[in-house]
Design a protein around this motif. Sequence first.
Motif, PDB file in Angstrom:
ATOM      1  N   ILE A  91       0.721  -1.335   0.131  1.00 29.67           N
ATOM      2  CA  ILE A  91      -0.008  -0.059  -0.083  1.00 29.67           C
ATOM      3  C   ILE A  91       0.897   1.457  -0.082  1.00 29.67           C
ATOM      4  CG2 ILE A  91      -2.077  -1.079   1.133  1.00 29.67           C
ATOM      5  CD1 ILE A  91      -0.989   0.095   3.684  1.00 29.67           C
ATOM      6  N   GLY A  92       2.226   1.129  -0.123  1.00 29.16           N
ATOM      7  CA  GLY A  92       3.101   2.544  -0.007  1.00 29.16           C
ATOM      8  C   GLY A  92       4.438   2.322  -0.187  1.00 29.16           C
ATOM      9  N   LYS A  93       5.287   3.117  -0.393  1.00 36.03           N
ATOM     10  CA  LYS A  93       6.473   2.974  -0.609  1.00 36.03           C
ATOM     11  C   LYS A  93       7.344   3.712   0.169  1.00 36.03           C
ATOM     12  CE  LYS A  93       6.906   0.397  -4.425  1.00 36.03           C
ATOM     13  NZ  LYS A  93       7.418  -0.760  -4.357  1.00 36.03           N
ATOM     14  N   ILE A  94       6.797   4.592   1.127  1.00 35.41           N
ATOM     15  CA  ILE A  94       7.560   5.624   2.280  1.00 35.41           C
ATOM     16  C   ILE A  94       6.857   5.144   3.611  1.00 35.41           C
ATOM     17  CG2 ILE A  94       8.409   7.731   3.211  1.00 35.41           C
ATOM     18  CD1 ILE A  94       8.499   8.590   0.221  1.00 35.41           C
ATOM     19  N   ILE A  95       7.498   4.154   4.408  1.00 38.58           N
ATOM     20  CA  ILE A  95       6.719   3.910   5.547  1.00 38.58           C
ATOM     21  C   ILE A  95       7.326   4.237   6.878  1.00 38.58           C
ATOM     22  CG2 ILE A  95       6.150   1.411   6.806  1.00 38.58           C
ATOM     23  CD1 ILE A  95       6.372   0.476   3.833  1.00 38.58           C
ATOM     24  N   PHE A  96       6.571   4.777   7.497  1.00 38.83           N
ATOM     25  CA  PHE A  96       6.995   5.381   9.040  1.00 38.83           C
ATOM     26  C   PHE A  96       6.608   4.437  10.186  1.00 38.83           C
ATOM     27  CE2 PHE A  96       8.386   9.675  10.648  1.00 38.83           C
ATOM     28  CZ  PHE A  96       8.433   9.247  11.932  1.00 38.83           C
ATOM     29  N   LEU A  97       7.830   4.044  10.667  1.00 40.73           N
ATOM     30  CA  LEU A  97       7.704   2.927  11.683  1.00 40.73           C
ATOM     31  C   LEU A  97       7.666   3.472  13.010  1.00 40.73           C
ATOM     32  CD1 LEU A  97      10.153   0.295  10.310  1.00 40.73           C
ATOM     33  CD2 LEU A  97       7.655   0.362   9.990  1.00 40.73           C
ATOM     34  N   THR A  98       6.540   3.210  13.883  1.00 39.41           N
ATOM     35  CA  THR A  98       6.443   3.984  15.108  1.00 39.41           C
ATOM     36  C   THR A  98       6.112   2.785  16.066  1.00 39.41           C
ATOM     37  OG1 THR A  98       4.024   4.269  15.155  1.00 39.41           O
ATOM     38  CG2 THR A  98       5.307   5.864  14.056  1.00 39.41           C
ATOM     39  N   THR A  99       6.631   1.534  15.924  1.00 38.44           N
ATOM     40  CA  THR A  99       6.380   0.506  16.520  1.00 38.44           C
ATOM     41  C   THR A  99       7.751   0.012  17.623  1.00 38.44           C
ATOM     42  OG1 THR A  99       7.469  -0.695  14.872  1.00 38.44           O
ATOM     43  CG2 THR A  99       4.957  -0.771  14.767  1.00 38.44           C
ATOM     44  N   GLY A 100       8.716   0.759  17.730  1.00 43.94           N
ATOM     45  CA  GLY A 100       9.882   0.650  18.889  1.00 43.94           C
ATOM     46  C   GLY A 100      10.806  -0.106  18.197  1.00 43.94           C
ATOM     47  N   SER A 101      11.767  -0.314  18.578  1.00 48.15           N
ATOM     48  CA  SER A 101      13.192  -1.002  18.030  1.00 48.15           C
ATOM     49  C   SER A 101      13.095  -2.271  18.004  1.00 48.15           C
ATOM     50  CB  SER A 101      14.395  -0.510  18.903  1.00 48.15           C
ATOM     51  OG  SER A 101      14.469  -0.962  20.242  1.00 48.15           O
TER      52      SER A 101
END
Length: 256
Positions: free
Chosen positions: A125-135
């Motif tokens: 669904i996308g190419k630029i993905i912002f991860l806010t799930t922790g390390s």
Amino acid sequence: MILVLAGTQDGRQLAACLAAGGYQVVVSVISDYGRSLAELPGICVHTGQLTLAGMQEFIAAQGIKAVVDASHPYAANVSANAMAACETSGVDYIRYERSEVSVPEYRQLHLAKDAAEAARIAAGIGKIIFLTTGSRTLKIFKTEPLLADCRLIARVLPQIDVITECMELGFKPGDIVAIQGPFSHTLNVALFKEYGTEVVITKNSGTIGGADTKISAAMELGLKLVVIGRPAIEYKNLCRTSTEVITRLLAGTATK
């Protein structure tokens, strides 16, 4: 003595509440950073990961009468070890867990059962993905073949070991956002816009974990949103407030 597994802000607040109520409290945290946050009046702190065997030994050595599991909602292994250790040690287990945020109806919303499924969904669904799930889940995303051609932005704690891990996984410096949360709606909007985000991936970590403002920011910008559900665990003695925890302690064998 009460052992509080406190890897979260609300876990530390709960430990402080118990100490203020006259209970002897020892808090278990993983890192030195966690220790610095947990060192409060009337509270002893144990630093380092406790395996099942380690937790059993700690319970016996410290004369623990009850374990209050206030670990992160997604720390399934920690909770499993705590429940097993309490069972074999014959001490009370109490689970404290913050409530989830209510996810509103949103046509760009996708639900995932875990990080691996979230990675596969995001790839489509996308190419630029912002991860806010922790390390802890970054390796899952970075090694997913379907995401090989995507730009992954990792928002993580500003700790040397975490940033080093990001670099070793192949994140470029410009794709690492090292900052302490939780974040306001406005800041989330600004960061998502700054990086040209197309997909936001988050866990439902509750309001104190900032899930509400991540979701609202993604919705304001019309971004695709992937929310990872919590592990399906049947907890014993599940409590949502410090008052419920104290009530459970009073009803059990733990003493002040």
